[in-house]
Design a protein around this motif. Structure first.
Motif, short mmCIF file in Angstrom:
data_model
loop_
_atom_site.label_atom_id
_atom_site.label_comp_id
_atom_site.label_asym_id
_atom_site.label_seq_id
_atom_site.Cartn_x
_atom_site.Cartn_y
_atom_site.Cartn_z
N LEU A 10 1.55 8.16 -61.89
CA LEU A 10 3.02 8.21 -61.79
C LEU A 10 3.61 9.03 -61.04
O LEU A 10 4.59 8.81 -60.33
N LEU B 127 5.83 6.98 -58.22
CA LEU B 127 7.18 6.81 -58.37
C LEU B 127 7.86 7.66 -56.98
O LEU B 127 8.81 6.93 -56.53
N THR C 76 7.74 5.48 -53.95
CA THR C 76 8.59 4.12 -54.15
C THR C 76 9.95 4.45 -53.98
O THR C 76 10.49 3.83 -53.09
#
Length: 118
Positions: A70, A74, A77
């Motif tokens: 993550l 994240l 993104t």
């Protein structure tokens, strides 16, 4: 358990293939951040190998492995959505980490002992 082992073994193999070449291609104005990131990423590949060897014993590390994925997925993104990361190697790497993150969550559930909760 075989599927869980495969997930983490493939994640480690992918990680080594993706990270090791970076050791020979320094980029950016802060080499300590660059090499620190790569070093930490390499350490996590060793954790993935441990999990692959014995998923039941090392099950408590799986949520940490999810967070590791993550931690790259994240920001990549968000940066992509802001137009600050192009669709290229970094974007692709982030999406691979997102996929591996989902597979790690699946592995967490698959590695439960019978009668064990989440």
């Amino acid at each position: 358990m075989k599927f869980v082992r495969i997930i983490f073994a493939l994640a480690a193999a992918w990680g080594f293939l993706a990270v090791v070449p970076g050791l020979f291609a320094e980029s950016g104005p802060r080499p300590e951040y660059y090499y620190g990131f790569l070093g930490l990423a390499l350490v996590f590949q060793l954790i993935f190998i441990l999990i692959a060897i014995d998923p039941v014993r090392y099950r408590p590390l799986i949520p940490i492995a999810v967070l590791e994925k993550l931690a790259f997925f994240l920001p990549v993104t968000i940066l992509y959505l802001q137009g600050r990361v192009a669709m290229g190697a970094v974007f692709f790497g982030g999406m691979v980490d997102g996929l591996l993150m989902l597979l790690f969550v699946l592995a967490w559930f698959l590695s439960r002992k019978p009668g064990q909760g989440a």
